[in-house]
Design an enzyme around this catalytic site. Structure first.
Site, PDB file in Angstrom:
ATOM      1  N   ASP A 214       5.834   5.767 -10.536  1.00 13.53           N
ATOM      2  CA  ASP A 214       5.227   6.283  -9.317  1.00 13.53           C
ATOM      3  C   ASP A 214       5.681   5.389  -8.154  1.00 13.53           C
ATOM      4  OD1 ASP A 214       3.277   7.684  -7.643  1.00 13.53           O
ATOM      5  OD2 ASP A 214       2.097   5.849  -7.796  1.00 13.53           O
TER       6      ASP A 214
ATOM      7  N   ASP B 208       3.895   5.271  -4.354  1.00 14.82           N
ATOM      8  CA  ASP B 208       2.810   4.740  -3.530  1.00 14.82           C
ATOM      9  C   ASP B 208       1.750   4.058  -4.382  1.00 14.82           C
ATOM     10  OD1 ASP B 208       3.538   5.590  -0.789  1.00 14.82           O
ATOM     11  OD2 ASP B 208       3.485   7.575  -1.692  1.00 14.82           O
TER      12      ASP B 208
END
Length: 218
Positions: A14, A16
């Site tokens: 991922d 953020d």
């Protein structure tokens, strides 16, 4: 406490909250949107992390037409892409990505191509060659589609992948994809990943002669 050792054939990352700390801009824009729609800012912030914007809106304003959510989402993406104030790397992210050179890994993010490129650049991080962005999927996290696409693009069975995630939606997506999940940062622990670390300084990557990735976590 000794480190947890995990093995994988590929890593799915991922962005953020995992590689990039963009909380400052997410808070600014998310709370502004909450205020415009007479919603509680804290409740909105509980929902938005890890999801595409229109998917968060569907949760927060059930019954609102999809077209309105998509229009709002497009405006907010443009605002976010123009606002890099306070966007920095999660501690250890640059070194972690450098340790993955030549090893199978992909970025799997709810951001679109423009936003992911801008945030990674603002944080001084190199973009992985394989990227699954908002344009690549029909369903946002917590749906596992993005992680499954990442595994497929790398040619690796989902069960041989380790996901790195910070949010409840992302951790749920990794689990639904049948993958081991490493939680990163303060949000992750509440969502029961397989193992959790405060940041990426706590992860060491080792490659083996047979192409396996060995992770020393913690």
């Amino acid at each position: 406490m000794p480190a947890t050792v995990l093995t994988a054939r590929a890593l799915l990352l991922d962005m953020d909250g995992t590689l990039v700390n963009s909380d400052a801009v997410v808070e600014r824009i998310g709370r502004r949107w909450a205020q415009a729609h007479a919603l509680d800012g804290d409740e909105v912030m509980e929902v938005v992390h890890g999801r595409q914007g229109h998917a968060s809106m569907a949760v927060l304003l059930p019954g609102r037409p999809l077209e309105q959510n998509l229009a709002d989402n497009a405006r907010m993406l443009a605002e976010e892409t123009a606002d890099m104030d306070g966007v920095v790397e999660v501690p250890g992210a640059a070194a972690f990505l450098a340790s993955l050179r030549g090893l199978p890994h992909a970025l799997v993010t709810s951001a679109d191509r423009a936003l992911s490129g801008a945030r990674m650049a603002a944080a001084g991080l190199a973009l992985p060659e394989v990227r699954v962005t908002a344009e690549s999927v029909g369903a946002s996290k917590p749906d596992p589609e993005g992680f499954l696409k990442g595994a497929a693009e790398l040619g690796v069975d989902p069960s041989d992948c380790v996901v790195f995630e910070d949010s409840g939606a992302g951790i749920a997506a990794g689990r639904a994809a049948g993958m081991t999940v490493v939680g990163v940062g303060p949000r992750a622990g509440a969502h029961r990943p397989d193992v959790v670390v405060p940041d990426l300084t706590q992860v060491r990557v080792e490659s083996t002669a047979d192409g396996e990735i060995r992770l020393h976590v913690g």
